[in-house]
Design a protein around this motif. Structure first.
Motif, short mmCIF file in Angstrom:
data_model
loop_
_atom_site.label_atom_id
_atom_site.label_comp_id
_atom_site.label_asym_id
_atom_site.label_seq_id
_atom_site.Cartn_x
_atom_site.Cartn_y
_atom_site.Cartn_z
N PHE A 100 0.83 -1.20 0.00
CA PHE A 100 0.00 0.00 0.00
C PHE A 100 0.87 1.26 0.00
O PHE A 100 1.76 1.41 0.83
CB PHE A 100 -0.90 0.00 1.23
N TYR A 101 0.61 2.18 -0.94
CA TYR A 101 1.30 3.47 -0.98
C TYR A 101 0.28 4.57 -1.18
O TYR A 101 -0.50 4.54 -2.14
CB TYR A 101 2.33 3.49 -2.12
N LEU A 102 0.27 5.55 -0.28
CA LEU A 102 -0.65 6.68 -0.35
C LEU A 102 -0.13 7.66 -1.39
O LEU A 102 0.92 8.28 -1.20
CB LEU A 102 -0.77 7.34 1.02
N SER A 103 -0.86 7.84 -2.49
CA SER A 103 -0.37 8.70 -3.58
C SER A 103 -1.03 10.07 -3.60
O SER A 103 -0.35 11.07 -3.84
CB SER A 103 -0.58 8.01 -4.94
N HIS A 104 -2.33 10.17 -3.36
CA HIS A 104 -3.04 11.46 -3.38
C HIS A 104 -4.17 11.43 -2.37
O HIS A 104 -4.75 10.36 -2.10
CB HIS A 104 -3.62 11.76 -4.77
N LEU A 105 -4.53 12.60 -1.83
CA LEU A 105 -5.70 12.67 -0.97
C LEU A 105 -6.43 14.00 -1.21
O LEU A 105 -5.82 15.00 -1.62
CB LEU A 105 -5.35 12.49 0.50
N SER A 106 -7.73 13.98 -0.96
CA SER A 106 -8.57 15.18 -1.08
C SER A 106 -9.41 15.30 0.18
O SER A 106 -9.81 14.30 0.77
CB SER A 106 -9.49 15.08 -2.30
N SER A 135 -2.27 19.80 -8.24
CA SER A 135 -3.66 19.46 -8.54
C SER A 135 -4.58 20.49 -7.92
O SER A 135 -4.27 21.08 -6.88
CB SER A 135 -3.99 18.06 -8.00
N SER A 136 -5.74 20.68 -8.54
CA SER A 136 -6.66 21.72 -8.06
C SER A 136 -7.47 21.27 -6.85
O SER A 136 -7.97 22.10 -6.09
CB SER A 136 -7.61 22.13 -9.19
N ASP A 137 -7.63 19.97 -6.68
CA ASP A 137 -8.49 19.50 -5.59
C ASP A 137 -7.88 18.37 -4.78
O ASP A 137 -8.55 17.71 -4.00
CB ASP A 137 -9.83 19.03 -6.15
N SER A 138 -6.60 18.09 -4.95
CA SER A 138 -5.96 17.03 -4.19
C SER A 138 -4.49 17.38 -3.97
O SER A 138 -3.96 18.31 -4.58
CB SER A 138 -6.07 15.69 -4.92
N LEU A 139 -3.86 16.61 -3.10
CA LEU A 139 -2.44 16.84 -2.78
C LEU A 139 -1.75 15.48 -2.76
O LEU A 139 -2.20 14.55 -2.07
CB LEU A 139 -2.31 17.53 -1.42
N GLY A 140 -0.66 15.36 -3.52
CA GLY A 140 0.01 14.07 -3.56
C GLY A 140 1.29 14.11 -4.35
O GLY A 140 1.90 15.17 -4.55
N PHE A 144 4.22 14.22 -6.96
CA PHE A 144 4.57 15.00 -8.15
C PHE A 144 3.88 16.37 -8.21
O PHE A 144 4.03 17.07 -9.20
CB PHE A 144 4.29 14.21 -9.44
N ASP A 145 3.11 16.75 -7.18
CA ASP A 145 2.65 18.13 -7.11
C ASP A 145 3.83 19.01 -6.74
O ASP A 145 4.69 18.61 -5.93
CB ASP A 145 1.54 18.28 -6.07
N PHE A 146 3.93 20.19 -7.30
CA PHE A 146 4.97 21.18 -7.05
C PHE A 146 6.33 20.77 -7.64
O PHE A 146 6.99 21.58 -8.27
CB PHE A 146 5.14 21.46 -5.55
N THR A 147 6.74 19.52 -7.42
CA THR A 147 8.09 19.10 -7.83
C THR A 147 8.12 17.59 -8.04
O THR A 147 7.18 16.87 -7.64
CB THR A 147 9.12 19.50 -6.77
N ASN A 148 9.17 17.11 -8.68
CA ASN A 148 9.25 15.68 -8.98
C ASN A 148 9.60 14.82 -7.77
O ASN A 148 9.51 13.60 -7.82
CB ASN A 148 10.28 15.43 -10.08
N GLY A 149 10.01 15.43 -6.64
CA GLY A 149 10.37 14.65 -5.45
C GLY A 149 9.34 14.69 -4.36
O GLY A 149 9.64 14.36 -3.20
N SER A 150 8.08 15.07 -4.71
CA SER A 150 7.06 15.25 -3.69
C SER A 150 6.25 13.98 -3.47
O SER A 150 6.20 13.10 -4.33
CB SER A 150 6.13 16.40 -4.07
N GLY A 151 5.59 13.92 -2.30
CA GLY A 151 4.73 12.79 -1.99
C GLY A 151 4.50 12.68 -0.49
O GLY A 151 4.94 13.52 0.30
N TRP A 152 3.78 11.61 -0.09
CA TRP A 152 3.46 11.37 1.31
C TRP A 152 4.39 10.31 1.90
O TRP A 152 4.66 9.29 1.28
CB TRP A 152 2.01 10.92 1.47
#
Length: 687
Positions: free
Chosen positions: A585-591, A623-628, A630-638
């Protein structure tokens, strides 16, 4: 009676004119003249053009017939001659000559058409050279026609489709008499001069994209005349067969009688029509009725050998039945075990390898054991085990459809210190375990812990040719994952005392050992076993806590992925993930509601560091309605930490215990900005 001078003058002029015309005709009669490019077209323009070749005999015959007709009419003409002279002989002669021309032209065209029909096969073979077809009515077909179009993307390399194709399905059966289709000309250097559609041998006048079919078999012909760049014309013809059945039940299926297949899982389509109405269709497979499929697609498991399908439809007193045979020939599967395990001797008790099983290129289940104990991969075929000193037997077995493949290997582990007892070796390696303590009580039947190897000054040695192994009550604990930060283990907790030994060794014989005892008080499945503290944080982009530190009840043997699922649901958070709640299991995006009520703002000092290491960084690129990821930069995530340590396994492979502090944090730099980077990669500060 005396004839006045005016009449004689008129008679002389007419006689001279007739003498001149017949002299010209006689002089042309025996002259060799080449066949015009289009005999049909030329005949329409002039009835007096001499012909040679296969059409000349037609003209000769027509002229003879014309002469006979003229001799029979001479008598009547003589009787009327005096009256005609009085009415105007010049005018009557001209009308007679024009009438003869028209009659000859009409007869010639009729016979040429019959002649052309008798020799159509020969004419088709010679069409490019003889220019046998030409648009006699002058109509021009171009790209603007609703039924004729150019298609540059048509990909048909067969010779018969070099010039055009159609939307007609050859051999199909339809229940509507109005049959629509298009003629599609392929883009080339030829000019379309004329397109004709024939239905059952008759030309369709003013073809508008549809024809009216006759009952049963219909032959549709499409004849196109082209002109090349040298003004030569030629004709291409294609024929199709379409069946029209009215008020009869039609069973439509892609079953192919007598087909031989090698896969027992078989799918097919079938439906029944009465006119435009879909009616119930009953299907049996080897005598067993199949459930009605709403989408007309049926899936069955074939028996080895012949399989009989009976399709039956009845409605309004009509009945239709079709029977098909499908033969299943069982193919001998080839099962392959792919692995990088070798028969070898190693000096490191931590042994990692890859192994998967495949049947005809499809991955299947693989059973793996180490010294008789079952071992498990990470879901992707990667294994990591702890070897015993001496010989270790690694065994694989895979089965599918009654076939089995096996493989076994021997891996010998030899201690790098030459076999000395651990207590005789100086303890130069230190061990740090943050989520397991001596004397602790565990209520879960499983427990995850992480081990780091460090030196005297606290620097990490993990990954620097240092192997780490663990055991519980003498039973080896297989590591979950190994990286440069730490090694993670998940052990089975026993009721009562659990004597855990963790050992680290390097290639030079240096060693470090830690022993501890934890008590197991195993709770029943699903029973509450305490609380953990959980938070969800996006401080790296200026959003602070999305979930503040919150006490969350914990249940026995609950995976970490199941715990966060409960919490997220309570807070109205939806999320995307890879893997499953049971594995990887890997958390990729959440809203969540109000996620971006505050505009994200990356601290300036962090933004500067991220720009230096990232391939891409843009504070507006999210993303306009989620955070996960590759947002902002290529090294981003949870990422998540447990008691300040970032596990190297996903939520599904981690089991929380009473008192754990869990922080789920958003990173812009692969964890380097939140204290979770790889050794030597942290920024030295957490945001």
């Amino acid at each position: 009676m005396k004839i006045n001078k005016t009449v004689w003058k008129r008679i002389s002029i007419v006689s001279l004119l007739l003498l001149f015309i017949f002299t010209i005709i006689y002089s042309w009669k025996d002259q060799p003249v080449a066949l015009p490019e289009n005999p049909i077209g030329e005949a329409i323009d002039s009835s007096k053009v001499p012909l040679e070749g296969e059409y000349k005999e037609l003209l000769d015959e027509l002229e003879n017939e014309q002469e006979d007709n003229e001799s029979e009419e001479d008598k009547d003409d003589n009787e009327k001659e005096e009256k005609e002279q009085e009415d105007g002989p010049e005018e009557k002669d001209e009308e007679k000559e024009e009438g003869n021309k028209d009659e000859l032209t009409e007869d010639l065209n009729d016979q040429i058409e019959r002649k052309s029909g008798e020799t159509s096969e020969e004419s088709n073979e010679k069409s490019k050279d003889s220019n046998a077809y030409k648009d006699a009515d002058g109509n021009r077909v171009d790209k603007e026609s609703p039924n004729i179009s150019l298609d540059s993307e048509t990909n048909d390399n067969s010779e018969e489709n070099e010039y055009f194709t159609t939307t007609i399905k050859d051999g199909e059966t339809v229940t509507e008499s109005n049959y629509e289709f298009r003629v599609i000309h392929k883009e080339n250097d030829y000019k379309v001069k004329k397109t004709e559609v024939l239905l059952n041998g008759k030309v369709v006048e003013k073809f508008n994209g549809k024809v009216t079919l006759d009952e049963d078999e219909n032959i549709i012909g499409v004849k196109v005349t082209y002109e090349d760049k040298n003004k030569n014309t030629f004709t291409v013809t294609k024929t199709y067969t379409v069946y029209f059945v009215s008020d009869e039940i039609i069973i439509i299926t892609n079953l192919d009688d007598g087909k031989v297949v090698q896969n027992e899982n078989f799918s097919f389509n079938a439906e029944a029509l009465l006119g435009d109405e879909t009616i119930p269709l009953y299907i049996t497979h080897n005598g067993n009725e199949l459930d009605v499929a709403e989408d007309n697609q049926y899936n069955v498991v074939l028996q080895e050998g012949e399989n009989e399908f009976v399709l039956l439809a009845e409605a309004r007193g009509k009945k239709a039945k079709s029977t098909y045979s499908i033969v299943f020939e069982k193919k001998e599967e080839e099962i392959i075990i792919e692995t990088d395990v070798e028969n070898e001797t190693v000096a490191d008790p931590t042994y990692s390898f890859y192994a998967v099983a495949k049947a005809d290129e499809n991955q299947i289940d693989l059973k793996a054991t180490l010294n008789g104990d079952t071992i498990h991969d990470d879901g992707g075929g990667n294994y990591s085990v702890t070897l015993n000193e001496g010989e270790n037997k690694i065994y694989f077995e895979a089965s599918h459809n009654g076939n089995t493949a096996k493989a076994s290997y021997t891996v010998i582990y030899t201690k790098p210190d030459g076999g000395k007892e651990d207590e005789d070796v100086e303890q130069t390696i230190k061990l740090r375990i943050n989520d397991l303590a001596d004397g602790q009580t565990l209520k879960n039947s499983v427990h995850t812990f992480n081990v780091e190897a460090i030196n005297d000054d606290g620097s990490r040695l993990t990954g620097q040719d240092v192997s780490i192994s663990a055991s519980n009550n003498g039973e080896s604990i297989s590591p979950n994952w190994v990286n440069d930060a730490h090694v993670s283990f998940t052990m089975n907790v026993q009721d009562g005392a659990n004597n855990i030994t963790v050992t680290a060794k390097d290639q030079n014989g240096n060693i470090g050992t830690m022993n501890m005892t934890v008590q197991g008080e195993i709770a029943g499945e699903g029973e509450p076993i305490g609380h953990v503290t959980l938070s969800l944080e996006a401080t790296t982009i200026g959003l602070g806590y999305l979930i503040p530190p919150t006490q969350v009840e914990l249940y026995a043997n609950e995976r970490g992925s199941e715990t966060i699922d409960r919490v997220f649901e309570e807070y109205g958070i939806t999320y995307e993930y890879t893997g499953t709640h049971e594995n990887g299991f890997y958390l990729s995006h959440l809203s969540m509601p109000g996620l971006y009520d505050t505009k994200p703002k990356v601290p300036e000092d962090l933004a500067e560091l991220v720009r230096d290491i990232a391939d891409r960084f843009d504070e507006e690129d999210h993303s306009s309605d989620s955070l996960g990821e590759f947002d902002f930069t290529n090294g981003s995530g949870w990422m998540y930490s447990v008691n300040s340590t970032y596990p190297n396994v996903g939520f599904a492979d981690y089991y929380f215990k009473e008192g754990d502090v869990i922080r789920i944090r958003y990173t812009l730099a692969l964890g380097a900005d939140i204290g979770g980077g790889m050794p030597g990669m942290d920024f030295g500060k957490e945001w």
